[in-house]
Design a protein around this motif. Structure first.
Motif, PDB file in Angstrom:
ATOM      1  N   VAL A  72      38.622  29.354  46.614  1.00  0.00           N
ATOM      2  CA  VAL A  72      37.764  29.177  45.442  1.00  0.00           C
ATOM      3  C   VAL A  72      37.888  30.383  44.508  1.00  0.00           C
ATOM      4  O   VAL A  72      37.940  30.241  43.281  1.00  0.00           O
ATOM      5  CB  VAL A  72      36.303  28.951  45.867  1.00  0.00           C
ATOM      6  CG1 VAL A  72      35.378  28.914  44.654  1.00  0.00           C
ATOM      7  CG2 VAL A  72      36.182  27.648  46.656  1.00  0.00           C
ATOM      8  N   ALA A  73      37.962  31.586  45.077  1.00  0.00           N
ATOM      9  CA  ALA A  73      38.141  32.781  44.247  1.00  0.00           C
ATOM     10  C   ALA A  73      39.465  32.729  43.494  1.00  0.00           C
ATOM     11  O   ALA A  73      39.535  33.087  42.307  1.00  0.00           O
ATOM     12  CB  ALA A  73      38.079  34.034  45.114  1.00  0.00           C
ATOM     13  N   PHE A  74      40.503  32.272  44.170  1.00  0.00           N
ATOM     14  CA  PHE A  74      41.817  32.154  43.521  1.00  0.00           C
ATOM     15  C   PHE A  74      41.758  31.174  42.354  1.00  0.00           C
ATOM     16  O   PHE A  74      42.275  31.450  41.261  1.00  0.00           O
ATOM     17  CB  PHE A  74      42.852  31.694  44.547  1.00  0.00           C
ATOM     18  CG  PHE A  74      44.219  31.450  43.965  1.00  0.00           C
ATOM     19  CD1 PHE A  74      45.097  32.493  43.773  1.00  0.00           C
ATOM     20  CD2 PHE A  74      44.612  30.173  43.608  1.00  0.00           C
ATOM     21  CE1 PHE A  74      46.357  32.268  43.233  1.00  0.00           C
ATOM     22  CE2 PHE A  74      45.870  29.927  43.067  1.00  0.00           C
ATOM     23  CZ  PHE A  74      46.740  30.987  42.880  1.00  0.00           C
ATOM     24  N   TYR A  75      41.124  30.017  42.571  1.00  0.00           N
ATOM     25  CA  TYR A  75      41.024  29.021  41.512  1.00  0.00           C
ATOM     26  C   TYR A  75      40.230  29.559  40.318  1.00  0.00           C
ATOM     27  O   TYR A  75      40.576  29.304  39.162  1.00  0.00           O
ATOM     28  CB  TYR A  75      40.365  27.746  42.033  1.00  0.00           C
ATOM     29  CG  TYR A  75      41.192  26.991  43.048  1.00  0.00           C
ATOM     30  CD1 TYR A  75      42.567  26.829  42.889  1.00  0.00           C
ATOM     31  CD2 TYR A  75      40.600  26.426  44.182  1.00  0.00           C
ATOM     32  CE1 TYR A  75      43.319  26.134  43.828  1.00  0.00           C
ATOM     33  CE2 TYR A  75      41.343  25.729  45.119  1.00  0.00           C
ATOM     34  CZ  TYR A  75      42.708  25.591  44.944  1.00  0.00           C
ATOM     35  OH  TYR A  75      43.446  24.897  45.858  1.00  0.00           O
ATOM     36  N   ALA A  76      39.155  30.304  40.576  1.00  0.00           N
ATOM     37  CA  ALA A  76      38.346  30.875  39.493  1.00  0.00           C
ATOM     38  C   ALA A  76      39.163  31.901  38.706  1.00  0.00           C
ATOM     39  O   ALA A  76      39.094  31.960  37.473  1.00  0.00           O
ATOM     40  CB  ALA A  76      37.082  31.512  40.057  1.00  0.00           C
ATOM     41  N   TYR A  77      39.920  32.714  39.423  1.00  0.00           N
ATOM     42  CA  TYR A  77      40.750  33.742  38.798  1.00  0.00           C
ATOM     43  C   TYR A  77      41.815  33.119  37.900  1.00  0.00           C
ATOM     44  O   TYR A  77      42.089  33.619  36.794  1.00  0.00           O
ATOM     45  CB  TYR A  77      41.401  34.577  39.905  1.00  0.00           C
ATOM     46  CG  TYR A  77      42.307  35.682  39.445  1.00  0.00           C
ATOM     47  CD1 TYR A  77      41.801  36.818  38.829  1.00  0.00           C
ATOM     48  CD2 TYR A  77      43.687  35.608  39.657  1.00  0.00           C
ATOM     49  CE1 TYR A  77      42.641  37.858  38.424  1.00  0.00           C
ATOM     50  CE2 TYR A  77      44.538  36.627  39.260  1.00  0.00           C
ATOM     51  CZ  TYR A  77      44.008  37.755  38.649  1.00  0.00           C
ATOM     52  OH  TYR A  77      44.836  38.778  38.253  1.00  0.00           O
ATOM     53  N   ARG A  78      42.384  32.004  38.359  1.00  0.00           N
ATOM     54  CA  ARG A  78      43.455  31.340  37.609  1.00  0.00           C
ATOM     55  C   ARG A  78      42.941  30.294  36.604  1.00  0.00           C
ATOM     56  O   ARG A  78      43.706  29.844  35.750  1.00  0.00           O
ATOM     57  CB  ARG A  78      44.419  30.654  38.586  1.00  0.00           C
ATOM     58  CG  ARG A  78      45.221  31.613  39.455  1.00  0.00           C
ATOM     59  CD  ARG A  78      46.159  32.465  38.638  1.00  0.00           C
ATOM     60  NE  ARG A  78      46.989  33.329  39.453  1.00  0.00           N
ATOM     61  CZ  ARG A  78      48.202  33.021  39.927  1.00  0.00           C
ATOM     62  NH1 ARG A  78      48.699  31.818  39.678  1.00  0.00           N
ATOM     63  NH2 ARG A  78      48.889  33.884  40.629  1.00  0.00           N
ATOM     64  N   GLY A  79      41.684  29.882  36.755  1.00  0.00           N
ATOM     65  CA  GLY A  79      41.152  28.857  35.852  1.00  0.00           C
ATOM     66  C   GLY A  79      41.758  27.495  36.083  1.00  0.00           C
ATOM     67  O   GLY A  79      42.010  26.733  35.142  1.00  0.00           O
TER      68      GLY A  79
END
Length: 321
Positions: free
Chosen positions: A87-94
């Motif tokens: 989830v953190a990765f997805y938020a970072y990448r948008g």
């Protein structure tokens, strides 16, 4: 002004004077449901910070979970949070999750990987659910709206050729509400991505005859290939009442994150307060005790390390950059 009132109110609950608050930094750490693992771990971390005499104060806040936490970090509502690494990765990448689409937050920074978060698919035995495929047409708790569990449930069902639309009812409720629904026979199964030994799963198993449904074989392989944040993980036998055998499943990683809004010095002091005391950290919860190590803490990070964390881990002899 509202934020100031909230902070001072919390400080008074902790027995901290407004004067002491003004002399240091106050950190709000986002967690998850009170019946999960995030909450006791975040609460314990806040206490470690408060006891460190480093000029920092902290408290833990119960939240809806990983997606909520990432959005709250973006708005400054939270200063740190425990989240699923995917989830953190997805938020970072948008990307990857609708809530983040086109809203990349490149200010997200990692602090440490804490422990594996294991997918538990818990079914009432009388619902006759032996595999993920058997969830078709059933009433299934898929996690809070905006939780990491909801995202995991969607991806696992997809690996078995199913979607939320194939369920008889997709119940978006908290783990505590999910327990009640399972006990009252208003839900047949429950998804929960959480550390092994979570009180929510333990409570269900103590009050309802359940089985833990496996995620394995070609479907698990396909899931891991498409979403490389997942790893295979076996839930040990006897982890829960009535579940005698080992159950194959998958896991992501619970990760402590923040943003560049926190100063290097604040993050360094918080890291030192928490991670210098490995014995105290391991005592926060069995999931941490069994799985945590400094070497693992810097593996599988979803975003760059915060400079304050980078300084700390280098001092600990970890090969980071």
């Amino acid at each position: 002004m509202k934020k100031s009132h909230k902070i001072i109110g919390t400080a008074l609950v902790l027995g901290v004077s407004a004067t002491a608050l003004a002399q240091g930094s106050f950190l709000t750490i986002g967690s998850g449901s009170t019946t999960g693992v995030y909450f006791p771990v975040a609460t314990g971390m806040a206490k470690m910070i408060n006891d460190s005499n480093a000029g920092l104060r902290a408290n833990a806040r119960s939240t809806g979970g990983s997606v909520f936490n990432m959005n709250a970090l973006a708005t400054g509502e939270l200063d740190m949070a425990i989240v699923q690494n995917d989830v953190a990765f997805y938020a970072y990448r948008g990307t990857g999750i609708q809530a983040f689409e086109g809203k990349a937050n490149n200010k997200v920074r990692s602090l440490a990987v804490l422990y594996p978060e294991v997918l538990h698919v818990v079914a009432r035995k009388d619902a006759k659910i032996n595999s993920i495929a058997d969830l078709k047409g059933k009433r299934v708790v898929i996690g809070d709206l905006g939780s990491g569990t909801e995202q995991t449930a969607r991806q696992v069902l997809e690996a078995y050729g199913l979607s939320f639309d194939d369920l008889g009812q997709a119940l978006r409720v908290s783990p505590a509400q999910g327990i009640t629904l399972m006990q009252d026979k208003r839900a047949d199964a429950l998804f929960y991505t959480v550390g092994v030994g979570a009180s929510a799963i333990t409570q269900i198993a103590q009050t309802v005859d359940v089985r833990v449904v496996p995620v394995s074989g070609n479907q698990a392989s396909a899931l891991i290939k498409k979403y490389p944040f997942y790893v295979r993980y076996n839930i040990p036998g006897k982890s829960y009442k009535g579940v005698g055998a080992t159950v194959p499943s998958v896991a992501v990683q619970a990760t402590l994150v923040t943003t560049t809004a926190l100063s290097d010095d604040t993050v360094y002091k918080a890291m030192k307060a928490i991670f210098s005391d490995e014995k105290g950290l391991r005592a926060l919860h069995p999931s941490v005790s069994i799985n945590y190590s400094d070497a693992k803490a810097v593996k599988g990070l979803p975003t760059p390390l915060h400079p304050g964390a980078l300084k700390f881990w280098k001092e600990q002899g970890q090969n980071v950059r």
